[in-house]
Every structure is written in C-alpha cells, then in structure tokens.
Design a protein around this motif. Structure first.
Motif, PDB file in Angstrom:
ATOM      1  N   UNK A 133       7.977 -27.556  17.634  1.00 46.49           N
ATOM      2  CA  UNK A 133       7.925 -28.982  18.014  1.00 46.49           C
ATOM      3  C   UNK A 133       9.306 -29.626  17.910  1.00 46.49           C
ATOM      4  N   UNK A 134      10.084 -29.129  16.914  1.00 46.54           N
ATOM      5  CA  UNK A 134      11.402 -29.741  16.686  1.00 46.54           C
ATOM      6  C   UNK A 134      12.483 -29.198  17.628  1.00 46.54           C
ATOM      7  N   UNK A 135      12.158 -28.129  18.355  1.00 45.80           N
ATOM      8  CA  UNK A 135      13.184 -27.498  19.201  1.00 45.80           C
ATOM      9  C   UNK A 135      13.112 -28.053  20.632  1.00 45.80           C
ATOM     10  N   UNK A 136      14.162 -28.678  21.076  1.00 45.83           N
ATOM     11  CA  UNK A 136      14.185 -29.147  22.464  1.00 45.83           C
ATOM     12  C   UNK A 136      14.731 -28.066  23.380  1.00 45.83           C
ATOM     13  N   UNK A 137      15.500 -27.150  22.805  1.00 43.87           N
ATOM     14  CA  UNK A 137      16.074 -26.046  23.569  1.00 43.87           C
ATOM     15  C   UNK A 137      15.122 -24.855  23.491  1.00 43.87           C
ATOM     16  N   UNK A 138      14.941 -24.117  24.561  1.00 49.23           N
ATOM     17  CA  UNK A 138      14.147 -22.885  24.464  1.00 49.23           C
ATOM     18  C   UNK A 138      14.737 -21.965  23.392  1.00 49.23           C
ATOM     19  N   UNK A 139      13.875 -21.309  22.623  1.00 54.82           N
ATOM     20  CA  UNK A 139      14.384 -20.462  21.538  1.00 54.82           C
ATOM     21  C   UNK A 139      14.177 -18.993  21.863  1.00 54.82           C
ATOM     22  N   UNK A 140      15.112 -18.193  21.390  1.00 53.46           N
ATOM     23  CA  UNK A 140      15.016 -16.746  21.614  1.00 53.46           C
ATOM     24  C   UNK A 140      13.991 -16.166  20.668  1.00 53.46           C
ATOM     25  N   UNK A 141      13.428 -15.047  21.045  1.00 57.19           N
ATOM     26  CA  UNK A 141      12.418 -14.401  20.206  1.00 57.19           C
ATOM     27  C   UNK A 141      13.031 -13.982  18.863  1.00 57.19           C
ATOM     28  N   UNK A 142      14.323 -13.640  18.887  1.00 59.35           N
ATOM     29  CA  UNK A 142      14.987 -13.231  17.637  1.00 59.35           C
ATOM     30  C   UNK A 142      15.066 -14.416  16.665  1.00 59.35           C
ATOM     31  N   UNK A 143      15.285 -15.620  17.209  1.00 60.09           N
ATOM     32  CA  UNK A 143      15.356 -16.822  16.341  1.00 60.09           C
ATOM     33  C   UNK A 143      13.982 -17.088  15.724  1.00 60.09           C
ATOM     34  N   UNK A 144      12.940 -16.947  16.538  1.00 66.42           N
ATOM     35  CA  UNK A 144      11.586 -17.184  16.012  1.00 66.42           C
ATOM     36  C   UNK A 144      11.272 -16.154  14.937  1.00 66.42           C
ATOM     37  N   UNK A 145      11.662 -14.873  15.215  1.00 68.49           N
ATOM     38  CA  UNK A 145      11.386 -13.793  14.258  1.00 68.49           C
ATOM     39  C   UNK A 145      12.088 -14.063  12.937  1.00 68.49           C
ATOM     40  N   UNK A 146      13.324 -14.568  13.039  1.00 64.64           N
ATOM     41  CA  UNK A 146      14.097 -14.870  11.833  1.00 64.64           C
ATOM     42  C   UNK A 146      13.396 -15.973  11.030  1.00 64.64           C
ATOM     43  N   UNK A 147      12.918 -16.993  11.752  1.00 60.10           N
ATOM     44  CA  UNK A 147      12.251 -18.093  11.076  1.00 60.10           C
ATOM     45  C   UNK A 147      10.979 -17.609  10.368  1.00 60.10           C
ATOM     46  N   UNK A 148      10.238 -16.681  11.050  1.00 63.68           N
ATOM     47  CA  UNK A 148       8.966 -16.209  10.463  1.00 63.68           C
ATOM     48  C   UNK A 148       9.165 -15.017   9.544  1.00 63.68           C
ATOM     49  N   UNK A 149      10.423 -14.551   9.438  1.00 60.93           N
ATOM     50  CA  UNK A 149      10.761 -13.361   8.657  1.00 60.93           C
ATOM     51  C   UNK A 149       9.964 -12.148   9.130  1.00 60.93           C
ATOM     52  N   UNK A 150       9.987 -11.971  10.437  1.00 61.97           N
ATOM     53  CA  UNK A 150       9.332 -10.811  11.057  1.00 61.97           C
ATOM     54  C   UNK A 150      10.349 -10.064  11.903  1.00 61.97           C
ATOM     55  N   UNK A 151       9.949  -8.848  12.320  1.00 61.59           N
ATOM     56  CA  UNK A 151      10.791  -8.122  13.270  1.00 61.59           C
ATOM     57  C   UNK A 151      10.484  -8.663  14.670  1.00 61.59           C
ATOM     58  N   UNK A 152      11.507  -8.759  15.565  1.00 63.36           N
ATOM     59  CA  UNK A 152      11.215  -9.237  16.929  1.00 63.36           C
ATOM     60  C   UNK A 152      10.107  -8.426  17.611  1.00 63.36           C
ATOM     61  N   UNK A 153      10.117  -7.092  17.337  1.00 59.72           N
ATOM     62  CA  UNK A 153       9.100  -6.225  17.943  1.00 59.72           C
ATOM     63  C   UNK A 153       7.690  -6.620  17.531  1.00 59.72           C
ATOM     64  N   UNK A 154       7.539  -7.108  16.290  1.00 60.33           N
ATOM     65  CA  UNK A 154       6.207  -7.519  15.818  1.00 60.33           C
ATOM     66  C   UNK A 154       5.793  -8.841  16.463  1.00 60.33           C
ATOM     67  N   UNK A 155       6.790  -9.657  16.750  1.00 58.19           N
ATOM     68  CA  UNK A 155       6.508 -11.008  17.245  1.00 58.19           C
ATOM     69  C   UNK A 155       6.168 -11.041  18.737  1.00 58.19           C
ATOM     70  N   UNK A 156       6.717 -10.092  19.484  1.00 57.97           N
ATOM     71  CA  UNK A 156       6.531 -10.141  20.945  1.00 57.97           C
ATOM     72  C   UNK A 156       5.048 -10.157  21.358  1.00 57.97           C
ATOM     73  N   UNK A 157       4.186  -9.283  20.767  1.00 56.76           N
ATOM     74  CA  UNK A 157       2.763  -9.356  21.178  1.00 56.76           C
ATOM     75  C   UNK A 157       2.161 -10.740  20.910  1.00 56.76           C
ATOM     76  N   UNK A 158       2.609 -11.365  19.810  1.00 58.22           N
ATOM     77  CA  UNK A 158       2.101 -12.714  19.507  1.00 58.22           C
ATOM     78  C   UNK A 158       2.555 -13.692  20.596  1.00 58.22           C
ATOM     79  N   UNK A 159       3.838 -13.579  20.965  1.00 61.61           N
ATOM     80  CA  UNK A 159       4.364 -14.455  22.024  1.00 61.61           C
ATOM     81  C   UNK A 159       3.545 -14.290  23.296  1.00 61.61           C
TER      82      UNK A 159
END
Ligand SMILES: Nc1nc2c(ncn2[C@@H]2O[C@H](COP(=O)(O)OP(=O)(O)OP(=O)(O)O)[C@@H](O)[C@H]2O)c(=O)[nH]1
Length: 679
Positions: free
Chosen positions: A518-544
C-alpha cells in the motif's frame, strides 16, 4: 435406361442384341475373327419421345469376367440369356450370382436358340432357370423363348423391354427432384483420343447430371476437366442424365496422364483413395479370415484380403475390413464384388460402410453394434444420425460420402437431427456429454486447487482426452462460456460459482505484504518483496502468481509488481488527462505520478500492451486506444457481466471480445513467462 446382358459363353447374347437393335456390339477385329465377345459392346434402340435405350453386351467367357463386371457394375436392368440346348452352365450361375448382389430393378429371362430344340426342352430349361433364380432370391420380370436365327419371340421380347422402359421413364420423372440433389459421378469404362476432338471417355452415369461447359474432377488428373461435348444414349446431347450411357469429350487432360478405365469423374472433389474400407459382406460360400480375394469396384480391380470382424450369420452376411493392395476411391454403400483369388469363381459382394478404421478396438461389442446399425440404415439421413451419435463429423467429408449437392446435404443433415457447429455435425446427446465432461473436469480442478483461478483452454482440452477435432472442442468451450455454464476469466476458464481462496501460508504472507505494498507507489521487484518477507525469491514467485490471478497485484514487467488498485488509480489519471487534452506525453505522465522516467515508461508500455492506450507513431505521446474498451470497475462489469473475484482492479477482458486467446488479465508476454515458470 440401360439393359445389360449376362449369361454363359456362346449362349447368344450378341446375336440377341443384333436381332433387337440391328447393331453388332462386337467391334474389335479379334472379336469378329473369333466370334466371341472379349470386351464390352454397346448398342442403342429408339424409344418413345425421342428417347433411346442402351444395351451393354458383356463377354460370357470366364476369362473375361473382369470386363463383364465393369459392364454390370451399375446395372439396374438385366437380360439373363440361356441357350435352350445347353441349359444352365457355369457362367450362367456365376453371372446370376453377380447380378443377385446388385440393386437390380428388373431381371428378364431370355431362352435363346429355341429353333434348335423341341417345346418340351424349352419348358425344361425354363423350369431349371427359374429354380436357379429362386436359389438367389430373384424373380424374373418375364420369361421369353426366342430365336435370333428365325426371329421367333423377338417382337414380344422387344415389347416387354419397351414397356419396362416406359415405366422406368415415369419413375425417372418422379425422381427428378431427388436426382437434382445428387452430385454427378461416373466411372470410365473406355477412354480414347479422337483426331480433331481430343479425349473422349465413356461410361454409365451413376448419379447426378452434367451439361456441356461443366467442369469435373477426375482421378489421376491435376486440374478439372471441361466438358466440350456430350453423347447420351448414343446421340448428341447437351446434358447427361443419371442411369444413361454417355460419351464425354473432355478438354484440359494432363499430357502426362491419359484418362483410363477405372478413373472416376465427379462434380465433387475426390478424397484420397481408401485402402482399408469396412464392408458388409454377403458371401455365397464360407469366407475365412485373411483370405485373399479379387476386389472389383466400378471399373477398377485390385487384390486384397478379408480381415473378418464378425462370423457370417445364417444368411451369409458378415462384417469385415478389406485390406486392399491398391486403394480405391470409394463412397458410402458402394458395392465391391469379391472373387476367389484363383479367379475361378465369385465369392460374394461387399457394401462399403466406413472409409476409416480405428487402429485399435476394431472388434469391441460396441463398435460391432455400431457397424451393424449402420448396415441396417436405409437412408443417408438414418446413417448420418448413427454416425453423429458415435463421433463428430466434418461436414466437408459428407457430400462426397453420399454424393450430395449442397442442397441435398442440407436436407439430409436436417432429416438426421444432428446439430451443426461450425464445420462439424454432432448428435445433441454427444454434445451434452462432451460439455458435461468439461464441466466436471473443471469442477474437480477447482476442488483440488481452490487457490487457482481456473484452467487454460489447452490444458483443459488435454486433460479431457477428447477425441473431437480441436476446432470443434474450442467451439464447444466457447458455447459453454456463451451459455454462462463456464466463465472465461482472462485466459482461464472457471465455473461461474468458483471463488478462489489463497492457501493458508499464502494468505499469511499476503496479510504481511499488503500493508507494505500500500505504501509503495513504484512497482516493486520480486527480490524486494522477498527481502521484506525474509523469503527466497523462488519461494515468493508462486505466491505472486496467485495474487496476480486474484487480481490483487499486476506484473508491470516480469518480476515487477504493483498493487492493482494503484495501477487503476494511474489509469484514472491518464483517462482524466486524455479526456481534457486528447494526448499524453511521457514527460507529463512522469510529472503526474511523480516517479522516475524509467518506471514511467514501463507503466505506459504496460498500458499500451493491455490495450488501454496507444503510442502514436514515431512520437512519445499516447492516446486512448478505444474508449468503448476502456477498463474500470464499472466498464469491466458491464463488459463481461459478472462481478470480479474480489473488489479489485481488473483489466479489460481483451480486445478480441472474449475469445480464448489468453491476452488478458496479464499482458500476454508476462502471462507466458509466468505460466511457463509456475504451471
Ligand atoms: N440357331 C441359332 N443359333 C444362334 C442363336 N443365337 C446365337 N446363335 C449362334 O450362337 C453362336 C454364339 O452366339 P453369340 O451371340 O456370339 O453368343 P454370345 O453369348 O454373345 O457369346 P459371347 O459374347 O462370346 O459370350 C453364334 O454362332 C450364333 O450364330 C439362335 O437363336 N439360334
């Protein structure tokens, strides 16, 4: 009308025709020298209203039985000739066997050489031959004793033939409407080149009619052949009618391939020759599996084997597949005469039931019952109804199968009760079964994958193991969507009542992720989201992928996401600007949203790809692509008439008006990438 002779060698067939018509049908020098018919002979007799009767004289010698078969293959009226001195002889019996397998309208018994015997002998031969006819379940339409030498009995036979011809003429007039719906088809029994005229082919018109100037398809010829002239029943004519002897003068013949006996001429394009037809055999003696036989069809002949599908019943009928050495050009219900491999006698005849054979499960009870029903069908419409209950039928193949014109085919389809879908026919019950199958597969999928939006078209079709042709299967899916029994959401199909749920783990991640997004006005990369959730990008992609399907987030470019509601906000800004100014420069958009140049371009390109805006040629400004197709919550609802899965932004369901193309929800390129990676 055409009358064909049959009977043992030297029993007086040629002499009889000469006595009736004054014409000698033996035309070859060899025939004249040996006093024996070798090939087919033709003669004509004038008849009321300028009409003419045609006679086909066939050879009686067993060596020339192939030629005899060509002559009688499409006969409807026959004269069985027996010499009173000899009585019933081997070829009398064999020719009668062959006639018994044809759909004859009349059979006249002619006892020749009556001048050579006493009255008692004539009666004896008459009784003997009538007994033979009964053996083959045939009945003579008249019995005449004649002498070609002294003319005794010839006049009464002529009267009988003329009476037959006039009743046939009445019938032909009555059948004129039905014939108009039949396509033209003829087999060539002679082909020769005439100096100054070009190629002339002769034969019997099996169905339909043609006129001078028409073009016809011919087996063995690349191009269509044009009719330059017609001789019908031995005289010049503008048209050739069904059941007549014709000679056609043709132009356009391929220089490298001369027309020859056995070729077909037709008004319909001819399909590939068939090497394994399924036939119903009526045999006069027991046939065995894989028995070698001579197969005679029209003026064609080939060797083949009988692959029995059923044992013969008490009447000698069985179902079989003919494995032919040389494929033949066949139609439904065509007769094929089968002779023993030794060439010494006739075994029986086959009637074509099917032109394609499954590679497996040929002898299942179900298939044999189906073939049995097909054999019992009395009309093309009844046969079509049976076929349509078994499988989808391509309309394009049917006209040839029953030799129908367009009008004839439409009538038969209507009578069959099958429903038409594009270029295919299907029985209503088969259509419903197929639809139910797709629906239940989708339901199963929803139960097993509640976190998925639905299934792609191709995947659903693969899962269904459908035997239907692909274009028809696609049409059925479209019909299901049109009837609202299935919904096309983006590129995915789902049941209307399906509501997607995230799995518990994904739901937990989403709870944490959504306030941050909600706070991000710029599109975020999957790596940034993974970092925020403390997950691997590979784990996050299916969720995305799940979140994209739900419509929460949208991939602006690969691996870079923005909340869909924010994207919708940017779209509203663009629309507001374009409503006022008509066009939008990249720099204006950048200032409007307050983000960097690179991301602004990515966003604008996303809007271009999804069909919302269009970049003007060689310029940096955008305009609305199609105001009607503009997306919004309202527009989206209005256009596809259902509520979104959740109250979130969704793009327009595609510029291609709901067809299953897979370009929506996500821009097609991103969808492809994500689907390849995760599904
Ligand atoms: N006495 C007499 N001889 C006949 C009669 N009809 C035919 N013949 C003779 O019988 C012989 C055979 O006659 P065709 O007419 O050639 O017999 P076919 O049945 O046409 O013979 P193929 O075509 O070779 O099978 C000839 O010598 C004829 O002259 C008849 O009514 N009376």
């Amino acid at each position: 009308m055409i009358l064909v002779t049959a009977g043992h060698v030297d029993h007086g067939k040629t002499s009889l025709i000469r006595a009736l018509t004054g014409q000698n049908t033996d035309r070859l020098p060899e025939e004249k020298r040996r006093g024996m018919t070798i090939d087919l002979g033709y003669a004509f007799m004038p008849f009321a209203d300028g009409q003419r009767l045609a006679f086909i004289d066939v050879p009686g010698h067993e060596k020339f039985i192939n030629n005899m078969l060509v002559g009688v293959s499409h006969a409807r009226h026959a004269l069985l000739v027996l010499a009173c001195d000899d009585g019933v002889m081997p070829q009398t019996r064999e020719h009668l066997q062959i006639l018994a397998m044809l759909p004859l309208k009349s059979l006249t018994l002619v006892l020749t050489k009556s001048d050579l015997v006493e009255r008692a002998r004539i009666d004896e031969v008459a009784a003997e031959s009538e007994a033979l006819l009964r053996e083959f379940a045939l009945k003579a339409s008249g019995v005449f004793s004649v002498s070609a030498s002294n003319g005794q009995g010839i006049d009464s036979l002529r009267e009988h033939i003329l009476a037959l011809a006039s009743s046939e003429l009445q019938l032909e007039k009555a059948c004129i409407v039905a014939d108009a719906q039949q396509a033209f088809r003829m087999t060539m029994d002679r082909a020769f080149s005439v100096k100054g005229a070009g190629w002339v082919v002769t034969g019997t018109v099996i169905s339909g009619s043609v006129k001078v100037g028409d073009s016809l398809f011919s087996s063995g010829q690349k191009d269509k052949l044009r009719i330059r002239g017609i001789h019908c029943q031995g005289q010049e004519s503008q048209t050739a009618l069904p059941g007549t002897r014709v000679a056609l003068n043709l132009s356009g013949v391929d220089n490298h391939r001369a027309p020859q006996r056995g070729d077909w001429l037709s008004s319909l394009p001819q399909p590939d020759a068939c090497g394994r037809p399924v036939v119903q055999i009526r045999a006069f003696e027991p046939v065995t599996h894989w028995q070698s036989v001579h197969c005679h069809h029209g003026a064609e002949h080939t060797l083949g084997r009988i692959s029995q599908l059923t044992e013969a019943d008490e009447r000698g009928y069985c179902l079989a597949e003919l494995v032919l050495d040389k494929p033949l050009i066949l139609c439904q219900d065509d007769p094929i005469v089968l002779r023993h491999a030794s060439g010494k006698h006739t075994l029986g005849a086959g009637r074509v039931l099917a032109l394609t054979v499954p590679n497996r499960k040929k002898r299942t009870d179900e298939r044999l019952a189906f073939l049995g029903r097909l054999a019992d069908a009395k009309t093309p419409a009844a046969a079509l109804a049976h076929l349509g209950r078994q499988q989808a039928l391509a309309v394009a193949d049917l006209a040839w199968r029953w030799q129908l014109t367009e009008a004839g085919l439409s009538r038969v389809i209507e009578e069959s009760g099958l429903s038409r879908h594009g270029g295919f026919l299907l029985a209503p019950e088969l259509l419903e079964a197929e639809q139910q199958h797709y629906l239940s597969l989708l339901e199963q999928y929803h139960q097993q994958h509640p976190d998925q939006l639905g299934l792609g078209r191709n995947r659903l079709l693969r899962m269904s193991h459908s035997k239907l042709p692909l274009p028809l299967a696609v049409l059925i899916l479209e019909r299901l969507c049109r009837d609202r029994r299935m919904v096309l959401r983006g590129a995915l199909l789902q049941l209307p009542q399906h509501r997607m749920t995230l799995d518990p783990q994904a739901e937990a991640c989403w709870q944490r992720l959504s306030p941050w997004l909600e706070q991000q006005d710029t599109p975020v990369w999957v790596t940034e989201m993974a970092e925020y959730l403390e997950l691997e990008p590979g784990e996050l992609r299916p969720l995305c992928f799940q979140l994209v399907q739900q419509g929460f987030i949208t991939a602006v470019v690969k691996d870079r996401y923005l909340l869909s509601s924010k994207l919708c906000h940017y779209a509203d800004l663009i629309r507001g600007h374009l409503d006022q100014k008509g066009q939008l420069e990249t720099a204006e958009f950048k200032t409007m949203i307050g983000l960097g140049r690179k991301v602004s371009i990515q966003l604008l390109e996303f809007f271009d790809r999804s069909g919302f805006t269009r970049r003007k040629y060689r310029s940096n400004s955008r305009e609305i692509r199609d105001a009607e197709l503009f997306w919004s919550h309202e527009g989206w609802r209005k256009n596809i008439g259902v509520e979104p899965t959740r109250d979130c932004w969704q793009p327009h369901p595609d510029l291609k008006s709901g067809r299953l193309t897979g370009d929506d929800v996500l821009p097609s390129k991103d969808r492809e990438i994500i689907e390849n990676e995760f599904s």
